[in-house]
Scaffold this motif. Structure first.
Motif, short mmCIF file in Angstrom:
data_model
loop_
_atom_site.label_atom_id
_atom_site.label_comp_id
_atom_site.label_asym_id
_atom_site.label_seq_id
_atom_site.Cartn_x
_atom_site.Cartn_y
_atom_site.Cartn_z
N TYR A 184 0.83 -1.21 0.00
CA TYR A 184 0.00 0.00 0.00
C TYR A 184 0.86 1.26 0.00
N THR A 185 1.94 1.24 0.80
CA THR A 185 2.75 2.45 0.86
C THR A 185 3.51 2.65 -0.46
N MET A 186 3.91 1.54 -1.09
CA MET A 186 4.55 1.67 -2.41
C MET A 186 3.54 2.24 -3.43
N GLY A 189 3.12 5.91 -3.01
CA GLY A 189 4.23 6.64 -3.63
C GLY A 189 4.10 6.69 -5.14
N PHE A 190 3.67 5.59 -5.72
CA PHE A 190 3.47 5.54 -7.18
C PHE A 190 2.40 6.56 -7.61
N LEU A 191 1.31 6.61 -6.85
CA LEU A 191 0.22 7.54 -7.19
C LEU A 191 0.70 8.99 -7.06
N ARG A 256 4.83 20.77 -3.75
CA ARG A 256 4.04 21.99 -3.46
C ARG A 256 4.20 23.01 -4.58
N GLU A 257 5.42 23.13 -5.09
CA GLU A 257 5.68 24.05 -6.19
C GLU A 257 4.83 23.68 -7.41
N ALA A 258 4.62 22.36 -7.59
CA ALA A 258 3.83 21.88 -8.74
C ALA A 258 2.33 21.99 -8.46
N GLY A 259 1.99 22.35 -7.22
CA GLY A 259 0.58 22.58 -6.91
C GLY A 259 -0.16 21.35 -6.44
N ILE A 260 0.59 20.31 -6.00
CA ILE A 260 -0.12 19.14 -5.46
C ILE A 260 0.20 19.01 -3.97
N GLY A 261 -0.50 18.10 -3.29
CA GLY A 261 -0.30 17.89 -1.86
C GLY A 261 0.97 17.08 -1.59
N ALA A 262 1.24 16.89 -0.30
CA ALA A 262 2.44 16.13 0.09
C ALA A 262 2.10 15.10 1.17
N ASP A 263 0.83 14.69 1.18
CA ASP A 263 0.37 13.80 2.25
C ASP A 263 1.11 12.48 2.31
N VAL A 264 1.54 11.99 1.16
CA VAL A 264 2.25 10.70 1.15
C VAL A 264 3.66 10.87 1.69
N LEU A 265 4.25 12.03 1.45
CA LEU A 265 5.66 12.26 1.80
C LEU A 265 5.87 12.71 3.23
N LEU A 266 4.92 13.50 3.75
CA LEU A 266 5.17 14.16 5.04
C LEU A 266 5.44 13.20 6.21
#
Ligand SMILES: NC(=O)c1ccc[n+]([C@@H]2O[C@H](COP(=O)([O-])OP(=O)(O)OC[C@H]3O[C@@H](n4cnc5c(N)ncnc54)[C@H](OP(=O)(O)O)[C@@H]3O)[C@@H](O)[C@H]2O)c1
Length: 300
Positions: A184-186, A189-191, A256-266
Motif C-alpha cells: 500500500y505504501t509503495m 508513492g506511485f500515485l 508543493r511548487e507543482a501545486g499538489i499535496g504532500a500527504d504521502v511524503l510528510l
C-alpha cells in the motif's frame, strides 16, 4: 519451506464462502481434480462451479462432513466464527484451513477453539487476487502444525506456491499485514509520482513505463537494508539521515511548487526529522524503523 510433493489421490475438499476469492479457490481445486463441495450463505453463487463439477451443499453442516478438509474463505473473523462455531462436533477429526483475512490474535483464537474441539487447523493468507489463483504468480502463506501443512501440501499447491512460516497460527496473518503494508505504501508513492509528473501533462501510462523498472531496481537494495535492521547497527558512510532529510524535503518542496499535496511524503519526512532531532543524523535511513516501532511517536 516449500516442496513440490503432490498426493497421489486428490483429497476431497470443501470450500465455505463463494465470494470472489472463494469461487477462485474452488475452481482451482476442481481444475486439480479434487472432489469439491461448496457452500455459500447466499444462494446463487455456485452455478459455474457446479457446472464445472462441484457439489453444492445446502448447508454448511452438510458441506463440512463431505470432505476431510474444509477451506474457509469468508469475509472476516466474525463471519468465520459465526459459521464454524455451530459446526464444532461435525468438524472434530477433520482439518480446517482458514484463508479468510484475520488478525494474528483472531487466528490464534480460531486455532485454540479448533484444538479444544479436536479439529486440525492451519492459518493461511492469500497474497494474490482471484484471477491469479492457481497460476504461477499466486502466493499463499501458512502457519500452524508443520505435519499438517506437509500432509496437505498437494492440495494447497493447487492454489499457488505454499510457504509454511512456522507453528504459530498468528504468523501467516502477521506476514499478510506486513506485505500489504509494503504494497500500500509503495502504491501511495506511485500515485504521488504519477500525480506530480501529471502536472506537466505526462500520462500515468508514460510514467509507469519508467516507474516499474525503477521500483524493481530499488527493491534490490532491500537485502542490504535488512542487514541494518537485523543488526540494529545503523552506522553508515553513505546516504545518512541528514542526506535523506534534504532529499525528502526537496520532494515535498517540488510537490508543493507543482501545486499538489504532500500527504504521502510528510510522514516519511517527519520520521526522518524525529531521528535527526534525537541525534542520529549521521546514521543510515534504515534507522527510521526505530521511530516506526515506537507507538508513542505515531502521529495518528
Ligand atoms: N478478493 C481478493 O482480492 C482477496 C485477496 C486476498 C485475500 N482475500 C480475502 O478473502 C476473503 C474473501 O474475500 P472475497 O473477495 O471473496 O470477498 P467477497 O466477494 O465480499 O465475499 C465474502 C464472502 O463472505 C461471506 N460472508 C460474509 N459474511 C458472512 C457471514 N456472516 N456468514 C456467512 N458468510 C458470510 C459472503 O457470503 P454472501 O455471499 O452470503 O454475502 C461471501 O461468500 C476476505 O477475507 C478477503 O480479505 C481476498
Amino acid at each position: 519451506m516449500t516442496s513440490n510433493a503432490l498426493s497421489a489421490e486428490p483429497t476431497p475438499v470443501t470450500v465455505l464462502g463463494l465470494g470472489a476469492m472463494g469461487r477462485a479457490l474452488a475452481a482451482a481445486f476442481l481444475a486439480g481434480g479434487h472432489p469439491t463441495t461448496v457452500w455459500n450463505r447466499t444462494p446463487g453463487r455456485a452455478d459455474a462451479l457446479v457446472a464445472a463439477g462441484a457439489t453444492l451443499a445446502a448447508t454448511a453442516a452438510e458441506a463440512v462432513v463431505a470432505s476431510p478438509v474444509t477451506v474457509v474463505c469468508l469475509m472476516d473473523h466474525r463471519s468465520v466464527s459465526d459459521v464454524l462455531t455451530p459446526l464444532a462436533d461435525r468438524l472434530a477429526g477433520r482439518t480446517v484451513i482458514n484463508l479468510t483475512t484475520v488478525s494474528p490474535a483472531d487466528a490464534r483464537a480460531t486455532a485454540a477453539w479448533a484444538d479444544e474441539h479436536g479439529i486440525a487447523h492451519l492459518s493461511g493468507a492469500i497474497m494474490t487476487v482471484p484471477v491469479l489463483v492457481g497460476g504461477p504468480q499466486s502466493m499463499l502463506l501458512y502457519s500452524g502444525p508443520q505435519a499438517l501443512f506437509t500432509a496437505h501440501l498437494g492440495l494447497l499447491e493447487r492454489l499457488g506456491s505454499a510457504t509454511h512460516l512456522g507453528t504459530d497460527p498468528g504468523t501467516a496473518p502477521l506476514y499478510d499485514v506486513g506485505l500489504l503494508t509494503a504494497m500500500y505504501t509503495m502504491f501511495g508513492g506511485f500515485l504521488h509520482g504519477a500525480a506530480l509528473v501529471g502536472t506537466a501533462g505526462v500520462s500515468a501510462k508514460e510514467f509507469t513505463e519508467l516507474a516499474v523498472p525503477w521500483l524493481n531496481a530499488m527493491t534490490l537494495g532491500m537485502p542490504a537494508m535488512a542487514d541494518f535492521l537485523d543488526s540494529g547497527d545503523y552506522r553508515t558512510d553513505v546516504q545518512s539521515l541528514d542526506f535523506n532529510e534534504a532529499a525528502v524535503a526537496h520532494l515535498v518542496h517540488t510537490s508543493r511548487e507543482a501545486g499538489i499535496g504532500a500527504d504521502v511524503l510528510l510522514p516519511v519526512l517527519e520520521l526522518i526529522r524525529r531521528q535527526i532531532s534525537e541525534g542520529h543524523g549521521t546514521e543510515s535511513v534504515t534507522r527510521l524503523v526505530e521511530g516506526i516501532k515506537d507507538p508513542r511517536t505515531s502521529v495518528r
